[in-house]
Enzyme design. Structure first.
Site, mmCIF file in Angstrom:
data_model
loop_
_atom_site.group_PDB
_atom_site.id
_atom_site.type_symbol
_atom_site.label_atom_id
_atom_site.label_comp_id
_atom_site.label_asym_id
_atom_site.label_seq_id
_atom_site.Cartn_x
_atom_site.Cartn_y
_atom_site.Cartn_z
ATOM 1 N N LYS A 60 12.930 -7.966 -6.885
ATOM 2 C CA LYS A 60 11.469 -7.865 -6.817
ATOM 3 C C LYS A 60 10.928 -7.934 -8.241
ATOM 4 C CE LYS A 60 8.111 -4.720 -4.593
ATOM 5 N NZ LYS A 60 8.002 -3.473 -3.794
ATOM 6 N N SER B 118 7.945 -0.070 1.693
ATOM 7 C CA SER B 118 8.012 -1.427 1.140
ATOM 8 C C SER B 118 9.400 -2.049 1.130
ATOM 9 C CB SER B 118 7.425 -1.461 -0.268
ATOM 10 O OG SER B 118 6.020 -1.355 -0.213
ATOM 11 N N SER C 164 5.866 -4.195 0.447
ATOM 12 C CA SER C 164 5.518 -5.061 -0.650
ATOM 13 C C SER C 164 6.693 -5.879 -1.191
ATOM 14 C CB SER C 164 4.927 -4.247 -1.801
ATOM 15 O OG SER C 164 5.851 -3.291 -2.276
#
Lengths: 62, 467
Positions: free
Chosen positions: B82, B182, B158
């Site tokens: 990420k 997330s 996310s």
């Protein structure tokens, strides 16, 4: 549930001035809507009776 | 192994093939980079591809093997992170335009460095909601991540890029973060495994924080064994993260074969029982419980209030973290997050402190449940992936905002830092959906054991796809 009837836009103006956060007039309605959502969530927390012994969760270790 | 085999191989198989000389780290890395270049345009997972570093790292893995040096447990395994994790030489953008102005990171994040030390090969950085504030990865600056199973749908967020990259076979392993769901939400919507460890278990040093009281980091993979191997590699104290616990490494991989035997398992009721569109998701949980022989149902008191408290703390801490930029350049924030950050910056102290006090009270209720149970089960999301751009969803005849609704079952659990594995259901229908395997604090191994048993018995399997 007093929080649900508060004037979100007036609060945004006052609190933003207090911390020196300029709010663009174009952003102001969206900020107020989000504060109203937060107020609804916060009402669930604030109405719940907690014992005085319930300390805030984070613990600072010097 | 040919290129097709490599696309389907899990991390454990790749590392074994590299260690035994059946393939080379360079061959694996070149195949992964080729897949990324070919498929990323339709998925929009990657925001940076670190081809040069990846090939150099792979060459050094192969050189070590040729010299007879000991190989790490993840030798030659490509992975991506990420884009809120520091990768040396890459700008850590955290899904924002603002952070794109920062200089490149001078060192890897702690858990990235630990994976590299184990032989893993970093191939790039992955798309996410701006500053991790979202459940759908509909990023206005960098575009939405497309769900590999239906490109018109979100991948979840996310950590959407992290889940989609693994589900599409671009990498066997990725890293994400989870403040309110997330990791677990995108794992559910993309049909793969994700682990959110206990709060404080894995170091967050070198990861851009969001709401420090609730921020966790963890891995995604297509098998439970890979999840455990990555998790074990990343464990250990780290003075660079004040939240990271000073606990010894407690390896889970060696315990997987114990399966679910001896563990007391129950299904979460009440807030997690699910009505309306969530009824189907909750029925999935019943099937998993049946496969595990678990018939007990238990309720966490005040779970909806816990979600509300997490919502308040997240907004306030996130708003405060970005206050300086909100004051000077609010227009540079993603419109998807900006008004929420601005509102969060204005939250009164009374709400935040009360929410943190409630968190202590609620923790006691949750810990009490674990005196009689080892594992709790709940759906990971109330529904499969919504469409990209979908604003509202109907629940019991009422229309509610779709994006926050995705976290309804994850938020009350991360709020008290429980370790949770999201497992993808086998044959869920056209779109994947996952179940949360929830363990007591510091008992990641219990959740991974149950996930492993479900995988062994074909109750759960990663839903991967070529696209």
């Amino acid at each position: 549930m007093a929080e649900r009837s508060f004037d979100a836009e007036a609060y945004v103006d006052a609190a933003a001035a207090l911390i020196g956060l300029p709010i663009d007039p174009a952003h102001r309605p969206g900020v107020a809507i989000n504060l109203e959502r937060l107020a609804q969530m916060a009402a669930l927390v604030m109405e719940f009776p907690l014992p005085d012994e319930a300390e805030p969760a984070p613990v600072f270790r010097p | 192994m040919n290129a097709d085999d490599l696309a389907r191989a899990d991390a454990t198989a790749i590392a074994t093939a590299v260690r035994t000389g059946a393939t080379t780290a360079v061959a694996v890395t070149e195949a992964a980079l080729a897949r990324i270049v070919q498929r990323n345009p339709s998925l929009n997972c990657f925001t940076a591809i670190t081809a040069e570093r990846a090939l150099a790292t792979a060459r050094s893995v192969d050189t070590r093997r040729a010299a007879g040096a000991e190989q790490g447990p993840l030798a030659g395994v490509p992975f991506a992170v990420k884009n809120l994790f520091d990768l040396q030489g890459v700008v850590t953008i955290a899904g924002s335009r603002i952070d794109a102005e920062r200089p490149p990171a001078i060192a890897d994040a702690t858990i990235v460095a630990r994976l590299v030390a184990a032989g893993a090969v970093p191939v790039g950085a992955l798309n996410m909601d701006e500053y991790a504030y979202g459940f759908t990865t509909e990023n206005s600056h960098y575009g939405p991540v497309h769900n590999p199973h239906d490109l018109s749908r979100v991948a979840g967020g996310s950590s959407g890029g992290s889940a989609a990259a693994v589900a599409a076979g671009l990498v066997p392993l990725s890293l994400g973060s989870d403040t309110n769901g997330s990791i677990r939400v995108p794992a559910s919507l993309c049909g793969i495994f994700g682990l959110k460890p206990t709060y404080g278990r894995l170091s967050r040093a070198g990861a851009r924080l969001f709401a420090t009281s609730l921020d966790h980091v963890g891995p995604f993979a297509r098998t439970v064994a890979d999840l455990a191997a990555a998790y074990d590699t990343m464990q250990g104290p780290d003075p660079r993260d004040p939240v990271c616990a000073e606990r010894p490494v407690e390896p889970a991989a060696g315990e997987l074969r114990l399966g679910a035997s001896g563990l007391r398992i129950a299904v979460l009721d009440g807030h997690f029982a699910g009505t309306g569109p969530a009824a189907a998701a909750v029925a999935n949980v019943a099937n998993v419980a049946k496969a595990l022989g678990a018939s007990r149902r238990v309720e966490i008191p005040e779970a909806a209030r816990a979600r509300a408290a997490a919502f308040v703390i997240t907004a306030a801490e996130g708003g405060n973290l970005h206050l300086a930029d909100l004051k000077t350049r609010a227009a540079d924030f993603d419109p998807m997050t900006r008004d929420r950050f601005l509102a969060g910056a204005l939250v009164p102290a009374a709400w935040v402190i009360e929410a943190q006090r409630f968190r202590s009270w609620y923790r006691e209720q949750v810990l009490a449940l674990f005196r009689d149970h080892d594992i709790l089960l709940a759906s990971a999301t109330p529904c499969p992936a919504p469409l990209i751009g979908q604003e509202m969803i109907e629940i019991d005849g009422a229309m509610v905002p779709a994006r926050p609704y995705l976290g309804v079952y994850t938020q009350p659990l991360s709020f008290v830092g429980l370790p949770i594995v999201t497992v993808p259901l086998r044959d869920p229908g056209p779109m994947p959906i996952g179940v949360q395997i929830i363990a007591a604090p510091w008992r990641e191994a219990d959740a991974l054991r149950v996930a492993w048993a479900l995988e062994r018995d074909d109750v759960t399997t990663a839903m991967t796809i070529d696209c």
